[in-house]
Design a protein around this motif. Structure first.
Motif, PDB file in Angstrom:
ATOM      1  N   PHE A 261       1.110  -1.380   0.317  1.00 32.97           N
ATOM      2  CA  PHE A 261       0.085  -0.118   0.153  1.00 32.97           C
ATOM      3  C   PHE A 261       0.975   1.089   0.165  1.00 32.97           C
ATOM      4  CE2 PHE A 261       0.082  -1.599   4.540  1.00 32.97           C
ATOM      5  CZ  PHE A 261       1.096  -0.980   5.420  1.00 32.97           C
ATOM      6  N   PRO A 262       0.788   2.048  -0.396  1.00 30.97           N
ATOM      7  CA  PRO A 262       0.889   3.772  -0.714  1.00 30.97           C
ATOM      8  C   PRO A 262       1.617   4.023   0.924  1.00 30.97           C
ATOM      9  CG  PRO A 262      -0.839   3.990  -1.179  1.00 30.97           C
ATOM     10  CD  PRO A 262      -0.771   2.397  -1.274  1.00 30.97           C
ATOM     11  N   TYR A 263       3.044   4.665   1.009  1.00 29.18           N
ATOM     12  CA  TYR A 263       2.872   5.218   2.376  1.00 29.18           C
ATOM     13  C   TYR A 263       2.304   5.997   2.721  1.00 29.18           C
ATOM     14  CZ  TYR A 263       6.039   7.423   6.372  1.00 29.18           C
ATOM     15  OH  TYR A 263       6.416   8.139   6.980  1.00 29.18           O
ATOM     16  N   GLU A 264       1.292   6.874   1.975  1.00 34.08           N
ATOM     17  CA  GLU A 264       0.512   8.472   2.689  1.00 34.08           C
ATOM     18  C   GLU A 264      -0.660   7.903   3.410  1.00 34.08           C
ATOM     19  OE1 GLU A 264      -0.774   8.975  -1.942  1.00 34.08           O
ATOM     20  OE2 GLU A 264      -2.441   9.677  -0.828  1.00 34.08           O
ATOM     21  N   ILE A 265      -0.918   6.708   3.332  1.00 34.98           N
ATOM     22  CA  ILE A 265      -1.785   6.060   4.384  1.00 34.98           C
ATOM     23  C   ILE A 265      -1.457   5.493   5.677  1.00 34.98           C
ATOM     24  CG2 ILE A 265      -3.496   5.558   2.168  1.00 34.98           C
ATOM     25  CD1 ILE A 265      -3.423   2.334   3.177  1.00 34.98           C
ATOM     26  N   LEU A 266      -0.161   5.738   5.381  1.00 38.54           N
ATOM     27  CA  LEU A 266       0.345   5.500   6.922  1.00 38.54           C
ATOM     28  C   LEU A 266       0.545   6.181   7.317  1.00 38.54           C
ATOM     29  CD1 LEU A 266       1.355   3.143   9.129  1.00 38.54           C
ATOM     30  CD2 LEU A 266       3.307   2.753   7.687  1.00 38.54           C
ATOM     31  N   TRP A 267       1.152   7.677   6.416  1.00 40.57           N
ATOM     32  CA  TRP A 267       2.304   8.797   7.001  1.00 40.57           C
ATOM     33  C   TRP A 267       0.448   9.572   7.943  1.00 40.57           C
ATOM     34  CZ3 TRP A 267       1.515  14.265   6.134  1.00 40.57           C
ATOM     35  CH2 TRP A 267       3.019  14.659   6.770  1.00 40.57           C
ATOM     36  N   GLY A 268       1.338  10.918   8.623  1.00 40.19           N
ATOM     37  CA  GLY A 268       0.210  10.921   9.757  1.00 40.19           C
ATOM     38  C   GLY A 268       0.185  10.287  11.192  1.00 40.19           C
ATOM     39  N   GLU A 269       1.474   9.975  11.752  1.00 40.73           N
ATOM     40  CA  GLU A 269       1.725   9.057  11.862  1.00 40.73           C
ATOM     41  C   GLU A 269       0.182   7.874  13.059  1.00 40.73           C
ATOM     42  OE1 GLU A 269       2.608  11.975  15.550  1.00 40.73           O
ATOM     43  OE2 GLU A 269       4.583  11.999  14.614  1.00 40.73           O
ATOM     44  N   ARG A 270       0.081   7.106  11.826  1.00 42.99           N
ATOM     45  CA  ARG A 270      -0.719   6.627  11.977  1.00 42.99           C
ATOM     46  C   ARG A 270       0.203   5.007  12.148  1.00 42.99           C
ATOM     47  NH1 ARG A 270      -2.968   9.426   7.794  1.00 42.99           N
ATOM     48  NH2 ARG A 270      -4.412   9.829   7.853  1.00 42.99           N
ATOM     49  N   SER A 271      -0.522   3.920  13.183  1.00 44.77           N
ATOM     50  CA  SER A 271       0.134   3.506  13.487  1.00 44.77           C
ATOM     51  C   SER A 271      -0.185   1.817  12.828  1.00 44.77           C
ATOM     52  CB  SER A 271       0.651   3.036  14.320  1.00 44.77           C
ATOM     53  OG  SER A 271      -0.324   3.362  15.788  1.00 44.77           O
ATOM     54  N   VAL A 272       0.090   0.618  12.527  1.00 45.08           N
ATOM     55  CA  VAL A 272      -0.238  -0.863  12.419  1.00 45.08           C
ATOM     56  C   VAL A 272       0.417  -1.271  13.680  1.00 45.08           C
ATOM     57  CG1 VAL A 272      -0.880  -3.248  11.287  1.00 45.08           C
ATOM     58  CG2 VAL A 272      -0.297  -0.722  10.010  1.00 45.08           C
ATOM     59  N   ARG A 273      -0.063  -2.861  14.669  1.00 48.16           N
ATOM     60  CA  ARG A 273       0.683  -3.123  15.550  1.00 48.16           C
ATOM     61  C   ARG A 273      -0.429  -4.360  16.245  1.00 48.16           C
ATOM     62  NH1 ARG A 273       0.982  -1.559  21.482  1.00 48.16           N
ATOM     63  NH2 ARG A 273       1.562  -3.510  21.157  1.00 48.16           N
ATOM     64  N   SER A 274      -0.135  -5.485  16.013  1.00 51.45           N
ATOM     65  CA  SER A 274      -0.366  -7.140  16.327  1.00 51.45           C
ATOM     66  C   SER A 274      -0.576  -6.660  17.388  1.00 51.45           C
ATOM     67  CB  SER A 274      -0.002  -7.928  15.406  1.00 51.45           C
ATOM     68  OG  SER A 274       1.308  -8.222  16.742  1.00 51.45           O
ATOM     69  N   VAL A 275      -1.958  -8.200  17.981  1.00 53.12           N
ATOM     70  CA  VAL A 275      -1.773  -8.089  19.854  1.00 53.12           C
ATOM     71  C   VAL A 275      -1.975  -9.888  20.388  1.00 53.12           C
ATOM     72  CG1 VAL A 275      -3.809  -8.485  21.528  1.00 53.12           C
ATOM     73  CG2 VAL A 275      -3.347  -6.594  20.448  1.00 53.12           C
ATOM     74  N   ALA A 276      -0.725  -9.840  20.575  1.00 52.48           N
ATOM     75  CA  ALA A 276      -0.708 -11.570  20.825  1.00 52.48           C
ATOM     76  C   ALA A 276      -1.086 -12.401  22.056  1.00 52.48           C
ATOM     77  CB  ALA A 276       0.632 -11.974  20.234  1.00 52.48           C
ATOM     78  N   ASN A 277      -1.913 -13.332  21.889  1.00 54.03           N
ATOM     79  CA  ASN A 277      -1.963 -14.164  23.426  1.00 54.03           C
ATOM     80  C   ASN A 277      -2.411 -12.569  24.700  1.00 54.03           C
ATOM     81  OD1 ASN A 277      -0.709 -15.992  21.873  1.00 54.03           O
ATOM     82  ND2 ASN A 277       1.112 -15.489  22.647  1.00 54.03           N
TER      83      ASN A 277
END
Ligand code: ZN
Ligand code: ZN
Length: 340
Positions: A261-277
């Protein structure tokens, strides 16, 4: 005892007569009342998670009564009603355990994966990893709290305090999180498969102010989103839906590949993270919170020997709430049994 066992990934479970397990030191023997079905069970059965114990009794959302107690088994006594979650054992000494992050333990063992689980009449569990079930909370409603509820709760914490919350995939976990989020005064936006009107209606009944297709944009920007569906394409979709500074939390243990995906949709201090257990603290916190909300779990009962049908129904996305295998039929009748 009767148990549904997995002989090899990719094969249906088989109803088998297996010998009764004996609790060792630190363990309890439980008579299983019911065991909720989790999407992770599907990933194990379908061979999407590596190296399960074989043969295996799946199931990691067990509600049962303690029948026998080994030495040093966490303070439980015979007759206690307890719940068994996914986190079945940790070493207590790796860098993660020592830092209070036992959910990331390098040597953790998981119920219904490396340890036999609750698709059976009896189960063994490490008493230190069991939780007391809140008094008055019915068996069938309590079982889905033990993973769908716990992981949902951990995901909601990591989503931050934002008001506008998106939930992608409206199954067992989302239907619990929606209730907790509404209780916290948040606004819930539910995304389902295109055309799944039933799930959208279900979401609205549980307090979502908007429900629509995951291919649609929400009516306004979101502050955070949690993805429960195992679909990697939802990551860029959710990033597009969240406002600057927003977080996208991936709650599942397995997901199809995430498209570029284009960097611009993450830019703006958005973050993606997972949750484990989960950690045991998550469990104690959530099982205290659930009766306060109060969470009303929608449980769809199946008999133990119908485990394959329950898994198929989940695989096909045709469940309203959570599938629960009812092992002891009294779990259906007695809404709030606390012991025998
Ligand atoms: Zn550890
Ligand atoms: Zn689970």
């Amino acid at each position: 005892m009767r148990a549904m066992t997995l002989d090899a990934p990719g094969e249906p479970l088989r109803l088998a007569e297996v010998s009764m397990p004996e609790p060792g030191a630190g363990q309890v023997l439980l008579r299983v009342h019911c065991c909720a079905v989790c999407r992770t069970d599907l990933h194990v059965v379908d061979g999407e998670l590596p190296d399960p114990k074989l043969p295996l009794i799946p199931g990691h959302q067990i509600v049962g009564t303690v029948e026998k107690v080994g030495e040093h088994a966490g303070g439980f006594t015979e007759g206690d009603r307890v719940g068994v979650p996914w986190l079945g054992w940790t070493d207590g000494e790796c860098r993660y355990c020592l830092a209070g992050r036992e959910n990331l333990c390098e040597n953790a063992r998981f119920t219904g994966y490396q340890i036999d689980g609750g698709y059976a009449e009896y189960a063994i569990a490490d008493g230190r990893f069991c939780f007391p079930i809140p008094e008055g909370f019915p068996d069938l409603q309590a079982a889905p709290l033990l993973c769908a509820g716990l992981i949902g709760h951990r995901s909601l914490r990591f989503a931050g305090d934002g008001e506008r919350l998106g939930l992608y995939g409206f199954g067992a976990s989302a239907h619990i999180v929606a209730q907790v989020a509404a209780h916290e005064g948040r606004r819930v936006f539910a995304f389902t498969s295109p055309k799944d009107q039933e799930a959208q209606e279900f979401a609205r009944e549980l307090g979502a102010e908007w429900a629509g297709s995951s291919e649609e944009a929400p009516p306004e920007e979101l502050d955070a989103a949690i993805i429960f569906a195992p679909v990697g394409a939802l990551v860029p979709a959710a990033l597009r839906a969240v406002a600057r500074g927003g977080t996208v939390v991936c709650a599942g243990i397995h997901m199809s590949d995430i498209p570029s995906f284009p960097y611009e949709i993450l830019w703006g201090e958005r973050s993606v993270r997972s949750v484990a257990n989960l950690t045991r603290q998550d469990g104690h916190e959530f099982l205290t919170l659930a009766p306060e909300v109060p969470v009303r779990t929608e449980a769809v009962p199946f008999a133990l020997e119908e485990a394959n049908e329950a898994l198929d129904t989940l695989r096909g996305g045709r469940l309203r709430g959570a599938a629960v295998l009812v092992v002891d039929r009294r779990a259906l009748q007695n809404p709030a049994r606390n012991s025998q």
